[in-house]
Write a protein that holds these residues in place. Structure first.
Motif, short mmCIF file in Angstrom:
data_model
loop_
_atom_site.label_atom_id
_atom_site.label_comp_id
_atom_site.label_asym_id
_atom_site.label_seq_id
_atom_site.Cartn_x
_atom_site.Cartn_y
_atom_site.Cartn_z
N ARG A 22 -8.39 0.07 -2.57
CA ARG A 22 -6.96 -0.22 -2.73
C ARG A 22 -6.53 -1.41 -1.86
O ARG A 22 -5.80 -2.28 -2.30
CB ARG A 22 -6.15 1.03 -2.36
N GLU A 73 -12.19 4.79 -1.20
CA GLU A 73 -10.99 4.75 -2.05
C GLU A 73 -9.90 3.89 -1.43
O GLU A 73 -9.30 3.04 -2.08
CB GLU A 73 -10.48 6.18 -2.27
N LYS A 74 -9.66 4.09 -0.13
CA LYS A 74 -8.64 3.30 0.58
C LYS A 74 -9.07 1.83 0.66
O LYS A 74 -8.26 0.93 0.47
CB LYS A 74 -8.40 3.86 1.98
N LEU A 92 0.82 -1.22 0.00
CA LEU A 92 0.00 0.00 0.00
C LEU A 92 0.85 1.27 0.00
O LEU A 92 0.32 2.36 -0.17
CB LEU A 92 -0.93 0.02 1.22
N GLN A 100 -7.79 -4.58 -3.39
CA GLN A 100 -6.96 -4.96 -4.54
C GLN A 100 -5.69 -5.69 -4.08
O GLN A 100 -5.35 -6.73 -4.62
CB GLN A 100 -6.61 -3.70 -5.33
#
Length: 138
Positions: A54, A50-51, A31, A57
């Motif tokens: 991520r 948004e975080k 990250l 993912q």
């Protein structure tokens, strides 16, 4: 036993990370943040979209998988795994009810790779021909 709120996103992130066999340091590195930041993230009841996207993912899951994660589902999944029922009646993961033939997907992937390779080879041939033309003009 401590009780956490059922929708404590940070705890869900921590459990998924643990189930994936990933250390906080590894998640932090992926990250681009510190291990302490991951620790803080995992203690957070909420995480901005948004975080969360991520993190999902990096963990190899969807944002929705984190949001809908429950220990009970994981336990039920593994309890039902050996009987090959894969039924959804016990809250197991629906994603494991395969609606396609994996071999077909593999062949499809192979064909796509073959086409991509052929396009790359053709692009190289075009580049070589172009460079030969440039050399001839000099």
């Amino acid at each position: 036993m401590t009780t956490t709120k059922p929708n404590h996103i940070g705890r869900k992130i921590a459990r998924i990370r643990e189930l994936r066999g990933m250390k906080q340091e590894t998640l932090a590195e992926e990250l681009g943040i510190s291990q302490q930041s991951v620790s803080t993230l995992e203690k957070s009841e909420t995480v901005d979209d948004e975080k969360l996207e991520r993190v999902a993912q990096v963990l190899g899951v969807t944002k929705e998988a984190i949001e809908n994660f429950s220990e009970e589902r994981v336990i039920n999944f593994f309890n039902n795994f050996n009987d090959n029922s894969f039924s959804n009646s016990q809250g197991t993961f629906a994603a494991y009810n395969c609606t396609f033939n994996p071999i077909d997907k593999l062949v499809e992937s192979y064909e796509e790779n073959k086409k991509l390779y052929e396009r790359l080879v053709q692009a190289k041939k075009d580049k070589v021909a172009y460079l030969e033309e440039l050399l001839k003009k000099k």
